[in-house]
Motif scaffolding. Structure first.
Motif, PDB file in Angstrom:
ATOM      1  N   GLN A   1       6.950   3.303 -14.346  1.00  0.00           N
ATOM      2  CA  GLN A   1       7.847   3.089 -13.989  1.00  0.00           C
ATOM      3  C   GLN A   1       8.799   3.259 -12.710  1.00  0.00           C
ATOM      4  O   GLN A   1       9.374   1.837 -12.408  1.00  0.00           O
ATOM      5  N   GLN A   2       7.944   3.655 -12.006  1.00  0.00           N
ATOM      6  CA  GLN A   2       8.414   2.796 -10.369  1.00  0.00           C
ATOM      7  C   GLN A   2       7.539   1.936  -9.970  1.00  0.00           C
ATOM      8  O   GLN A   2       8.617   1.221  -8.647  1.00  0.00           O
ATOM      9  N   VAL A   3       6.186   1.574 -10.578  1.00  0.00           N
ATOM     10  CA  VAL A   3       6.079   0.186 -10.427  1.00  0.00           C
ATOM     11  C   VAL A   3       6.876  -0.600 -10.660  1.00  0.00           C
ATOM     12  O   VAL A   3       7.018  -2.117  -9.934  1.00  0.00           O
ATOM     13  N   GLU A   4       7.851  -0.326 -11.328  1.00  0.00           N
ATOM     14  CA  GLU A   4       8.726  -1.824 -12.652  1.00  0.00           C
ATOM     15  C   GLU A   4       9.668  -2.001 -11.499  1.00  0.00           C
ATOM     16  O   GLU A   4      10.078  -2.738 -11.105  1.00  0.00           O
ATOM     17  N   ASP A   5      10.480  -0.976 -10.733  1.00  0.00           N
ATOM     18  CA  ASP A   5      10.834  -0.605  -9.670  1.00  0.00           C
ATOM     19  C   ASP A   5      11.371  -1.262  -8.578  1.00  0.00           C
ATOM     20  O   ASP A   5      11.923  -2.015  -7.896  1.00  0.00           O
ATOM     21  N   ILE A   6       9.718  -1.428  -8.213  1.00  0.00           N
ATOM     22  CA  ILE A   6       9.578  -2.250  -6.981  1.00  0.00           C
ATOM     23  C   ILE A   6       9.682  -3.001  -7.150  1.00  0.00           C
ATOM     24  O   ILE A   6       9.799  -4.025  -6.488  1.00  0.00           O
ATOM     25  N   VAL A   7       9.086  -3.701  -8.135  1.00  0.00           N
ATOM     26  CA  VAL A   7       9.170  -5.627  -9.275  1.00  0.00           C
ATOM     27  C   VAL A   7      10.079  -5.843  -9.072  1.00  0.00           C
ATOM     28  O   VAL A   7      10.368  -6.949  -8.449  1.00  0.00           O
ATOM     29  N   THR A   8      11.100  -5.329  -9.668  1.00  0.00           N
ATOM     30  CA  THR A   8      12.283  -5.804 -10.212  1.00  0.00           C
ATOM     31  C   THR A   8      13.535  -5.256  -9.186  1.00  0.00           C
ATOM     32  O   THR A   8      14.603  -6.124  -8.949  1.00  0.00           O
ATOM     33  N   LYS A   9      13.843  -3.907  -8.743  1.00  0.00           N
ATOM     34  CA  LYS A   9      14.957  -3.438  -7.979  1.00  0.00           C
ATOM     35  C   LYS A   9      14.589  -3.650  -6.863  1.00  0.00           C
ATOM     36  O   LYS A   9      15.512  -3.513  -5.983  1.00  0.00           O
ATOM     37  N   ARG A  10      13.379  -3.514  -6.662  1.00  0.00           N
ATOM     38  CA  ARG A  10      13.074  -3.616  -4.883  1.00  0.00           C
ATOM     39  C   ARG A  10      13.737  -1.893  -4.136  1.00  0.00           C
ATOM     40  O   ARG A  10      13.852  -2.015  -3.365  1.00  0.00           O
ATOM     41  N   LEU A  11      13.210  -1.162  -5.211  1.00  0.00           N
ATOM     42  CA  LEU A  11      13.586  -0.152  -4.661  1.00  0.00           C
ATOM     43  C   LEU A  11      12.053   0.965  -4.496  1.00  0.00           C
ATOM     44  O   LEU A  11      11.674   1.415  -5.582  1.00  0.00           O
TER      45      LEU A  11
ATOM     46  N   VAL B   1       0.652  -1.231   0.341  1.00  0.00           N
ATOM     47  CA  VAL B   1      -0.392   0.453  -0.058  1.00  0.00           C
ATOM     48  C   VAL B   1       1.142   1.202  -0.176  1.00  0.00           C
ATOM     49  O   VAL B   1       1.680   1.579   0.947  1.00  0.00           O
ATOM     50  N   VAL B   2       0.694   2.157  -0.734  1.00  0.00           N
ATOM     51  CA  VAL B   2       1.294   3.503  -1.494  1.00  0.00           C
ATOM     52  C   VAL B   2       0.442   4.809  -0.906  1.00  0.00           C
ATOM     53  O   VAL B   2      -0.956   4.726  -1.570  1.00  0.00           O
ATOM     54  N   THR B   3       0.090   5.496  -0.187  1.00  0.00           N
ATOM     55  CA  THR B   3       0.047   6.600   0.348  1.00  0.00           C
ATOM     56  C   THR B   3       0.482   7.903   0.217  1.00  0.00           C
ATOM     57  O   THR B   3       1.878   7.971   0.500  1.00  0.00           O
ATOM     58  N   GLY B   4      -0.381   8.867  -0.245  1.00  0.00           N
ATOM     59  CA  GLY B   4       0.226   9.806  -0.412  1.00  0.00           C
ATOM     60  C   GLY B   4       1.438  10.071  -1.292  1.00  0.00           C
ATOM     61  O   GLY B   4       1.823  11.199  -2.075  1.00  0.00           O
ATOM     62  N   GLN B   5       1.014   9.344  -2.880  1.00  0.00           N
ATOM     63  CA  GLN B   5       1.919   9.268  -4.058  1.00  0.00           C
ATOM     64  C   GLN B   5       1.520   8.659  -5.088  1.00  0.00           C
ATOM     65  O   GLN B   5       1.467   7.170  -4.831  1.00  0.00           O
ATOM     66  N   LYS B   6       1.257   8.938  -5.508  1.00  0.00           N
ATOM     67  CA  LYS B   6       0.566   8.440  -6.807  1.00  0.00           C
ATOM     68  C   LYS B   6       2.111   7.721  -7.748  1.00  0.00           C
ATOM     69  O   LYS B   6       3.210   8.762  -8.446  1.00  0.00           O
ATOM     70  N   LEU B   7       2.119   6.370  -8.074  1.00  0.00           N
ATOM     71  CA  LEU B   7       3.002   6.038  -8.454  1.00  0.00           C
ATOM     72  C   LEU B   7       2.894   6.036 -10.871  1.00  0.00           C
ATOM     73  O   LEU B   7       2.317   5.174 -10.590  1.00  0.00           O
ATOM     74  N   SER B   8       4.729   6.146 -10.706  1.00  0.00           N
ATOM     75  CA  SER B   8       4.261   6.328 -12.754  1.00  0.00           C
ATOM     76  C   SER B   8       4.776   4.509 -12.754  1.00  0.00           C
ATOM     77  O   SER B   8       5.116   4.227 -11.671  1.00  0.00           O
TER      78      SER B   8
END
Length: 534
Positions: free
Chosen positions: A314-324, A305-312
């Motif tokens: 690219q950011q979603v992909e970074d979370i899945v692949t780079k765990r960042l 759950v991410v609140t206060g920020q809309k993820l792009s």
């Protein structure tokens, strides 16, 4: 199956002997009249009038079978399923929606309870001895033991006892094979023993049938013969009869026993299996363990759950692949001049309340062992060596199981006396009495041998040897042990006397040799003196 819906209400209520509380699938009261002759009581025992001749009412045999197959056998099937690990409650529950984790773990406590108690009760087979003043007991006991060994009695009795643990009762069947009397254990799933309706409830006849056969077949077991019955076109036919008279059968089926050659071993008077009254706890334990497994699976499938920020994207992909995840607020106010919600990232997971679950599971498993009167050998308190636990503490831990085993031993002794009544009649020796038989059940209990040896040492000079040795669990017969000790002492005394006599004899011979040499020397000296004088 007619009782399928009933399992969803209460497995435990269903498998207990007698009429369940939910009776919509059951008929009758505490005592059910199957027909004008046949009654089944609240312990699921069939009763029949002692004055009625079953050979003249063969239809009653199939009435009993039909009732047994419809109402009693399903209980035994459920018990066997639970013993083998097929727990209906957890396996048959409805599937969880939305592809949620749906573990169905079976914690097979029924098998653990049965195997633990049967190993304790039957680990050392019962010792059967004949003791009287009128017979040569040693010869007779050797004959009894030889017959038992020929029938693999240790294995047969163990299976007999184990089935009683599972079903609440089991049967031992005696039959002829090539002129020899043999025994085998029979399951109550397809075997029935019918008693008379007197206050004593003497066994009248037995029935064995094939529940899976296409044609209704049965064996009627009576003291005089076994009758093979088949229902064909609404008519009952005795297939091993020499004539139309069902009381006349082939010679190979005649045995003329003094009693019915079918012997029941009941777990208790109510025919309650060892895990019958813990079934609801066992189902609940399966459910809680499965729920814990589901929780673990849910953690791996938790939502981010991410609140206060809309993820792009690219950011979603970074979370899945780079765990960042790197989020921050670039402006201080939003369009409504309100302070924006600071970015926050967390996993949405349920609260497992693991400590409460673990406490409940430990309590439930402990209750299963307490109610069934079986010692939990995996208890952490049993991790220490038996040598470090006092004998009193060990006996206290085993006391509930000892009491249960003692009750079952009395039931087995009663059945064994019936068996030996038949065996002594087969041997044709009218002088033998089953009242002279003794049955010794030696359960497998660990003992603190060091403590017992210390007690025996302290009793030296206080009590006689037989009483003293009776405190040592490793000695089965203290009197024989004392007799062997006395024999050993006598043998050692005889050897000591022989050694002493040999020593004295050698000493005597040695003294005798010295005397002869001295005489010889004196004689030689005298001869020398005489020669010099001349």
């Amino acid at each position: 199956m007619r009782t399928a819906n009933y399992f969803k209400k209460s497995n435990q209520d269903f498998i207990l002997s007698g009429t369940p509380l939910h009776k919509e699938l059951y008929s009758g009261d505490q005592e059910i009249h199957v027909n004008e002759h046949v009654i089944i009581n609240d312990d699921d025992v069939f009763l029949y009038p002692a004055t009625a001749n079953i050979l003249e009412n063969l239809e009653d045999v199939f009435n009993i079978i039909n009732y047994h197959q419809a109402w009693i056998a399903p209980k035994y099937k459920l018990k066997r399923d639970y013993y083998k690990g097929r727990h209906h409650e957890i396996i048959g529950r409805e599937k969880k929606p939305l592809n949620k984790p749906d573990a169905r773990l079976v914690i097979n406590l029924p098998k653990k309870l049965v195997n633990t108690f049967n190993g304790y009760f039957s680990g050392d087979p019962v010792q059967i001895k004949h003791q009287s003043d009128d017979t040569n007991d040693d010869v007779l006991n050797d004959k009894i033991q030889a017959w038992l060994n020929d029938n693999d009695y240790a294995d047969v009795f163990s299976e007999w006892a184990k089935q009683a643990d599972i079903y609440g009762r089991s049967y031992l069947y005696a039959y002829f094979n090539d002129g020899a009397l043999q025994i085998t254990a029979c399951s109550p799933r397809d075997t029935i023993l019918v008693y008379d309706n007197s206050v004593v409830h003497r066994p009248l006849f037995g029935i064995r049938y094939s529940p899976d056969a296409d044609v209704a077949t049965a064996t009627l077991i009576t003291p005089k013969a076994d009758y093979e019955l088949v229902r064909e076109n609404g008519k009952i036919v005795v297939t091993n009869a020499d004539s139309d008279d069902p009381s006349v059968v082939k010679k190979s089926s005649v045995h003329t026993f003094p009693i019915t050659p079918l012997f029941e071993l009941a777990e208790d008077d109510e025919r309650t299996g060892i895990f019958d009254d813990t079934m609801s706890l066992i189902d609940s334990i399966d459910d809680v363990f499965s729920a814990k497994a589901n929780d673990i699976s849910a953690f791996s499938d938790s939502y981010l759950v991410v609140t206060g920020q809309k993820l792009s994207p690219q950011q979603v992909e970074d979370i899945v692949t780079k765990r960042l995840i790197n989020l921050y607020t670039e402006i201080n106010t939003n369009f409504n001049n309100e302070t924006p919600t600071p970015p926050d990232v967390k996993f949405l997971t349920p609260n497992p309340n693991d400590e409460t679950q673990e406490n409940w599971l430990n309590r439930a498993i402990d209750l299963v062992y307490q109610i069934s009167q079986v010692v939990n050998l995996n208890d952490s308190n049993f991790g220490m060596s038996a040598q470090s636990i006092s004998g009193v503490a060990l006996l206290q831990r085993y006391q509930p199981m000892q009491a249960k085993a003692r009750t079952k031993a009395l039931k087995m002794d009663k059945a064994l006396r019936q068996l030996f009544t038949l065996l002594f009649d087969f041997w044709g020796d009218k002088s033998l009495k089953v009242s002279d038989l003794t049955f010794e059940h030696k359960q497998s209990i660990p003992h603190n041998l060091s403590e017992e040896a210390g007690i025996i040492t302290k009793l030296n000079g206080q009590v006689d040897d037989v009483t003293k040795l009776s405190f040592f669990s490793g000695i089965d017969n203290p009197q024989k042990a004392v007799d062997r000790l006395h024999d050993q002492e006598d043998e050692e005394a005889k050897k000591g006397d022989a050694s002493l006599q040999q020593y004295l004899s050698d000493q005597q011979k040695q003294k005798g040799g010295v005397s002869d040499d001295a005489n010889l020397g004196a004689g030689q000296a005298q001869n020398t003196n005489s020669a010099q004088s001349r």
